[in-house]
Scaffold this active site. Structure first.
Site, mmCIF file in Angstrom:
data_model
loop_
_atom_site.group_PDB
_atom_site.id
_atom_site.type_symbol
_atom_site.label_atom_id
_atom_site.label_comp_id
_atom_site.label_asym_id
_atom_site.label_seq_id
_atom_site.Cartn_x
_atom_site.Cartn_y
_atom_site.Cartn_z
ATOM 1 C CG HIS A 1 39.645 9.448 -17.115
ATOM 2 N ND1 HIS A 1 38.993 8.328 -17.586
ATOM 3 C CD2 HIS A 1 39.160 9.660 -15.880
ATOM 4 C CE1 HIS A 1 38.126 7.927 -16.678
ATOM 5 N NE2 HIS A 1 38.206 8.700 -15.644
ATOM 6 C CB CYS A 2 42.648 8.603 -12.953
ATOM 7 S SG CYS A 2 40.944 9.048 -13.027
ATOM 8 C CB ILE A 3 46.161 5.262 -13.266
ATOM 9 C CG1 ILE A 3 45.025 4.965 -12.282
ATOM 10 C CG2 ILE A 3 47.468 4.648 -12.756
ATOM 11 C CD1 ILE A 3 45.128 5.669 -10.947
#
Ligand code: SAJ
Length: 441
Positions: free
Chosen positions: A280-282
């Site tokens: 859910h970040c990169i």
């Protein structure tokens, strides 16, 4: 002269409460970022109230039950027992909070535009109940300018003025779920405020609970710091994925190339190819940056290109499977293909944006029977169906091909190598293992 009634500035009053740890701390959003942060403030001696829209989260916390792997249940239970931490879904408690950290999700829409709805609804509530003199800190990863252009106007209502009636900062969350070395307390905390007084107050607050605080000159700098960190990763992963495509075409072992390059003691940092970019970040954060730069009239070309390359990797993995089966005279259609690993990276249970989901769907579309085993993921939704994690030994013997999609360290790969008809290893989990039934990315 009559005693001059000097009203201490709101900043001085708040600073005193923070120093004495009598400030009532609020955390909005009790996920993998908010709950560990709330616990750190409570451990530092503050009285903490967590606010979340989810009733089950609030109730679990008040029962001292942790649903975040980095927060030990006994730690949480003790702090709840000591009445140092409590949780609620009632946003009106914000009226009692002297500091407020916003730790809500910032996903992307399908159109790859930022979804600001979670920040908007949190700020809506905060705007309604904000206590005079309170400090608000946004932690959710977002595009540069969010704090000043999106959050500030929602809080500067009813004649409130930032820096006088309340204080506003941005501080990027840097939580790495499951990291045994770096946890919330010892990850340096960058923070930038709308005014210097804002930055000073937030620096003071974090310094009570965290080992190192890094003040910067503005909210935009703080917002950009996080985006640089994660864009750096995404682009370098894209680079090695492209290297993998090149080496595959030239018959070179990309894993050996990277390991040998990693012997360089300076000026190099290894990244590794894989079946795609999950989490859910990169895969998300860099598109917050490119969305904003487009508005500033500049194309974030590296981000777009890396996004394209990373997005091709699930298909590349499926083609490796297809070619490997083909070499054994088997079509994908009608074959039983067993995925080993469903989580987006090793040793976690999170399947958000996991490439394993893409690979499973692509194989299904080609008519394969797809099963999976993941010790961390007991079940997963795939399209409209639900798959359960199967027994690895049985599936290894039954499947026409086992695909290692996530290289969990808890898995014993030896029986898989010994019994599988065919293995496609997309993670180099079988590094150094020589066997005719192994095909590597
Ligand atoms: N991946 C590769 N090759 C690599 C590294 C990662 O294909 O060399 C893949 C992973 O398998 C995964 C995706 O990229 O599918 C993302 O992996 P990640 O290791 O970056 O893990 P995340 O998404 O949990 O990223 C978080 C980030 N933390 C925050 O945003 C606060 C990131 O900044 C951290 O650097 C990262 O954890 C970390 O180092 O573990």
């Amino acid at each position: 002269m009559k005693g001059t009634f000097v009203t201490r500035s709101a900043a001085e009053a708040l600073a005193e409460k923070i120093r004495s740890r009598t400030a009532h701390v609020g955390v909005v959003g009790l996920g993998y970022v908010g709950l560990p942060l709330a616990v750190e403030f409570a451990r530092a001696g503050f009285s903490v109230t967590g606010v979340d829209v989810s009733n089950w989260k609030a109730e679990a916390i008040n029962r001292g039950e942790s649903y975040v792997q980095d927060v030990p249940a006994e730690t949480l239970a003790r702090l709840v027992e000591q009445k140092k931490i409590r949780a609620t879904t009632d946003f009106s408690v914000i009226a009692d909070m002297e500091t407020l950290n916003i730790c809500v999700p910032t996903p992307l829409r399908k159109t790859k535009d930022p979804d600001m709805s979670f920040i908007a609804s949190a700020c809506e509530e905060i705007g309604r109940f904000l206590r005079p003199g309170a400090l608000v800190i946004l932690e959710s990863t977002t595009y540069p300018g969010t704090t000043d252009e999106f959050v500030l106007p929602m809080l500067e209502r009813d004649d409130r003025k930032v820096g006088r009636d309340f204080f506003l900062c941005f501080s990027p969350e840097r939580v790495d779920p499951g990291n045994p070395t770096y946890q919330t307390s010892n990850i340096p905390k960058v923070v930038g405020g709308v005014t210097p007084a804002c930055t000073e107050l937030a620096t003071l607050l974090y310094s009570q609970a965290l080992e190192r605080v890094v003040p910067v000159s503005s909210t935009q700098v703080a917002e950009m710091v996080k985006l640089l960190e994660n864009t750096f990763r995404m682009i370098n992963i894209g680079l090695v994925n492209e290297m993998a495509l090149m080496c595959d075409r030239m018959g070179i072992n990309v894993w050996e190339v990277i390991d040998a390059a990693a012997t360089k003691p300076f000026g190099f940092m290894p990244f590794y190819p894989g079946p795609g970019l999950g989490g859910h970040c990169i895969p998300i954060d860099p598109f917050y940056l490119s969305w904003k730069t487009k508005q500033a009239g500049i194309e974030a070309r590296f981000i777009e290109l890396a996004g394209y390359i990373n997005g091709q990797m699930p298909m590349f993995a499926v083609e490796k499977v297809q070619n490997a089966l083909n070499d054994q005279g088997k079509p994908v259609k009608g074959s039983h293909i067993h995925l080993l690993g469903m989580a987006y990276k090793r040793d976690i249970d999170d399947v958000r944006e996991s490439p394993a989901l893409d690979i499973a769907l692509l194989l299904r579309k080609r008519g394969a029977k797809v099963t999976y085993t993941d010790p961390h993921v007991p079940k997963v939704k795939l399209d409209s169906s639900e798959l359960l994690s199967e027994d690895l030994a049985a599936m290894t013997r039954e499947a026409d091909c086992v695909v290692i999609v996530t290289d969990h360290t808890c898995v014993d790969y030896a029986p898989v190598v010994a019994n599988a008809r065919l293995i496609v290893d997309t993670r180099n989990a079988l590094k150094g293992v020589q066997s005719d039934n192994i095909v590597r990315l």
